[in-house]
Design a protein around this motif. Sequence first.
Motif, PDB file in Angstrom:
ATOM      1  N   ASP A 145       0.845  -1.189   0.000  1.00 14.40           N
ATOM      2  CA  ASP A 145       0.000   0.000   0.000  1.00 14.40           C
ATOM      3  C   ASP A 145       0.884   1.243   0.000  1.00 14.40           C
ATOM      4  N   LEU A 146       0.924   1.916  -1.128  1.00 13.95           N
ATOM      5  CA  LEU A 146       1.748   3.116  -1.286  1.00 13.95           C
ATOM      6  C   LEU A 146       0.889   4.371  -1.425  1.00 13.95           C
ATOM      7  N   ARG A 147      -0.388   4.279  -1.083  1.00 14.06           N
ATOM      8  CA  ARG A 147      -1.300   5.399  -1.320  1.00 14.06           C
ATOM      9  C   ARG A 147      -0.874   6.684  -0.619  1.00 14.06           C
ATOM     10  N   GLY A 148      -0.245   6.607   0.517  1.00 15.17           N
ATOM     11  CA  GLY A 148       0.156   7.814   1.230  1.00 15.17           C
ATOM     12  C   GLY A 148       1.631   8.139   1.103  1.00 15.17           C
ATOM     13  N   ALA A 149       2.329   7.432   0.215  1.00 18.37           N
ATOM     14  CA  ALA A 149       3.778   7.590   0.108  1.00 18.37           C
ATOM     15  C   ALA A 149       4.164   8.849  -0.662  1.00 18.37           C
ATOM     16  N   ASP A 150       5.173   9.498  -0.154  1.00 21.19           N
ATOM     17  CA  ASP A 150       5.783  10.634  -0.834  1.00 21.19           C
ATOM     18  C   ASP A 150       7.279  10.363  -0.850  1.00 21.19           C
ATOM     19  N   PHE A 151       7.757   9.799  -1.951  1.00 19.04           N
ATOM     20  CA  PHE A 151       9.144   9.360  -2.032  1.00 19.04           C
ATOM     21  C   PHE A 151      10.091  10.525  -2.263  1.00 19.04           C
ATOM     22  N   GLU A 152      11.112  10.561  -1.441  1.00 16.62           N
ATOM     23  CA  GLU A 152      12.198  11.524  -1.601  1.00 16.62           C
ATOM     24  C   GLU A 152      13.343  10.745  -2.257  1.00 16.62           C
TER      25      GLU A 152
END
Length: 139
Positions: A49-56
Amino acid sequence: MPASYHINADDELVSVNISGQTTLVEVYELCQRLIADPDFSSEWPQLADLRGADFEIQPGAMRPFVQYAVGTYRKHVSAPIAVVFDGQRDDAFCAGLYRFTCALGIAELFDDYALGVKWLLTNGWKKKVGHPAPRENLL
């Protein structure tokens, strides 16, 4: 914690949740902890589940991470992976995640959580549990 996992032995499912500001190093460390976990089974499907991910993503970090994922991590996973993401993200993010998911070879990308779970129910479990056949009327 922005990156975590849960192993559900009863349902034979591995859930990975990545949310908030997250680096690829944190995702790598999560993957390493997961495959080293004594309760981990390579035959259990995974729901990422990556729905809330903000990748830096630091410059130059993507290539080594993809090499790790399709090499080392992939060798430890024989079951399908459903990757769920927020389809409202920008085009570059969506395209990158799509290419990454395709590179895994055993994963599908969904912008709907329920569809990801449904796909795993259809394709994920090697051990199929069905209902017993109806008893025939003996009279």
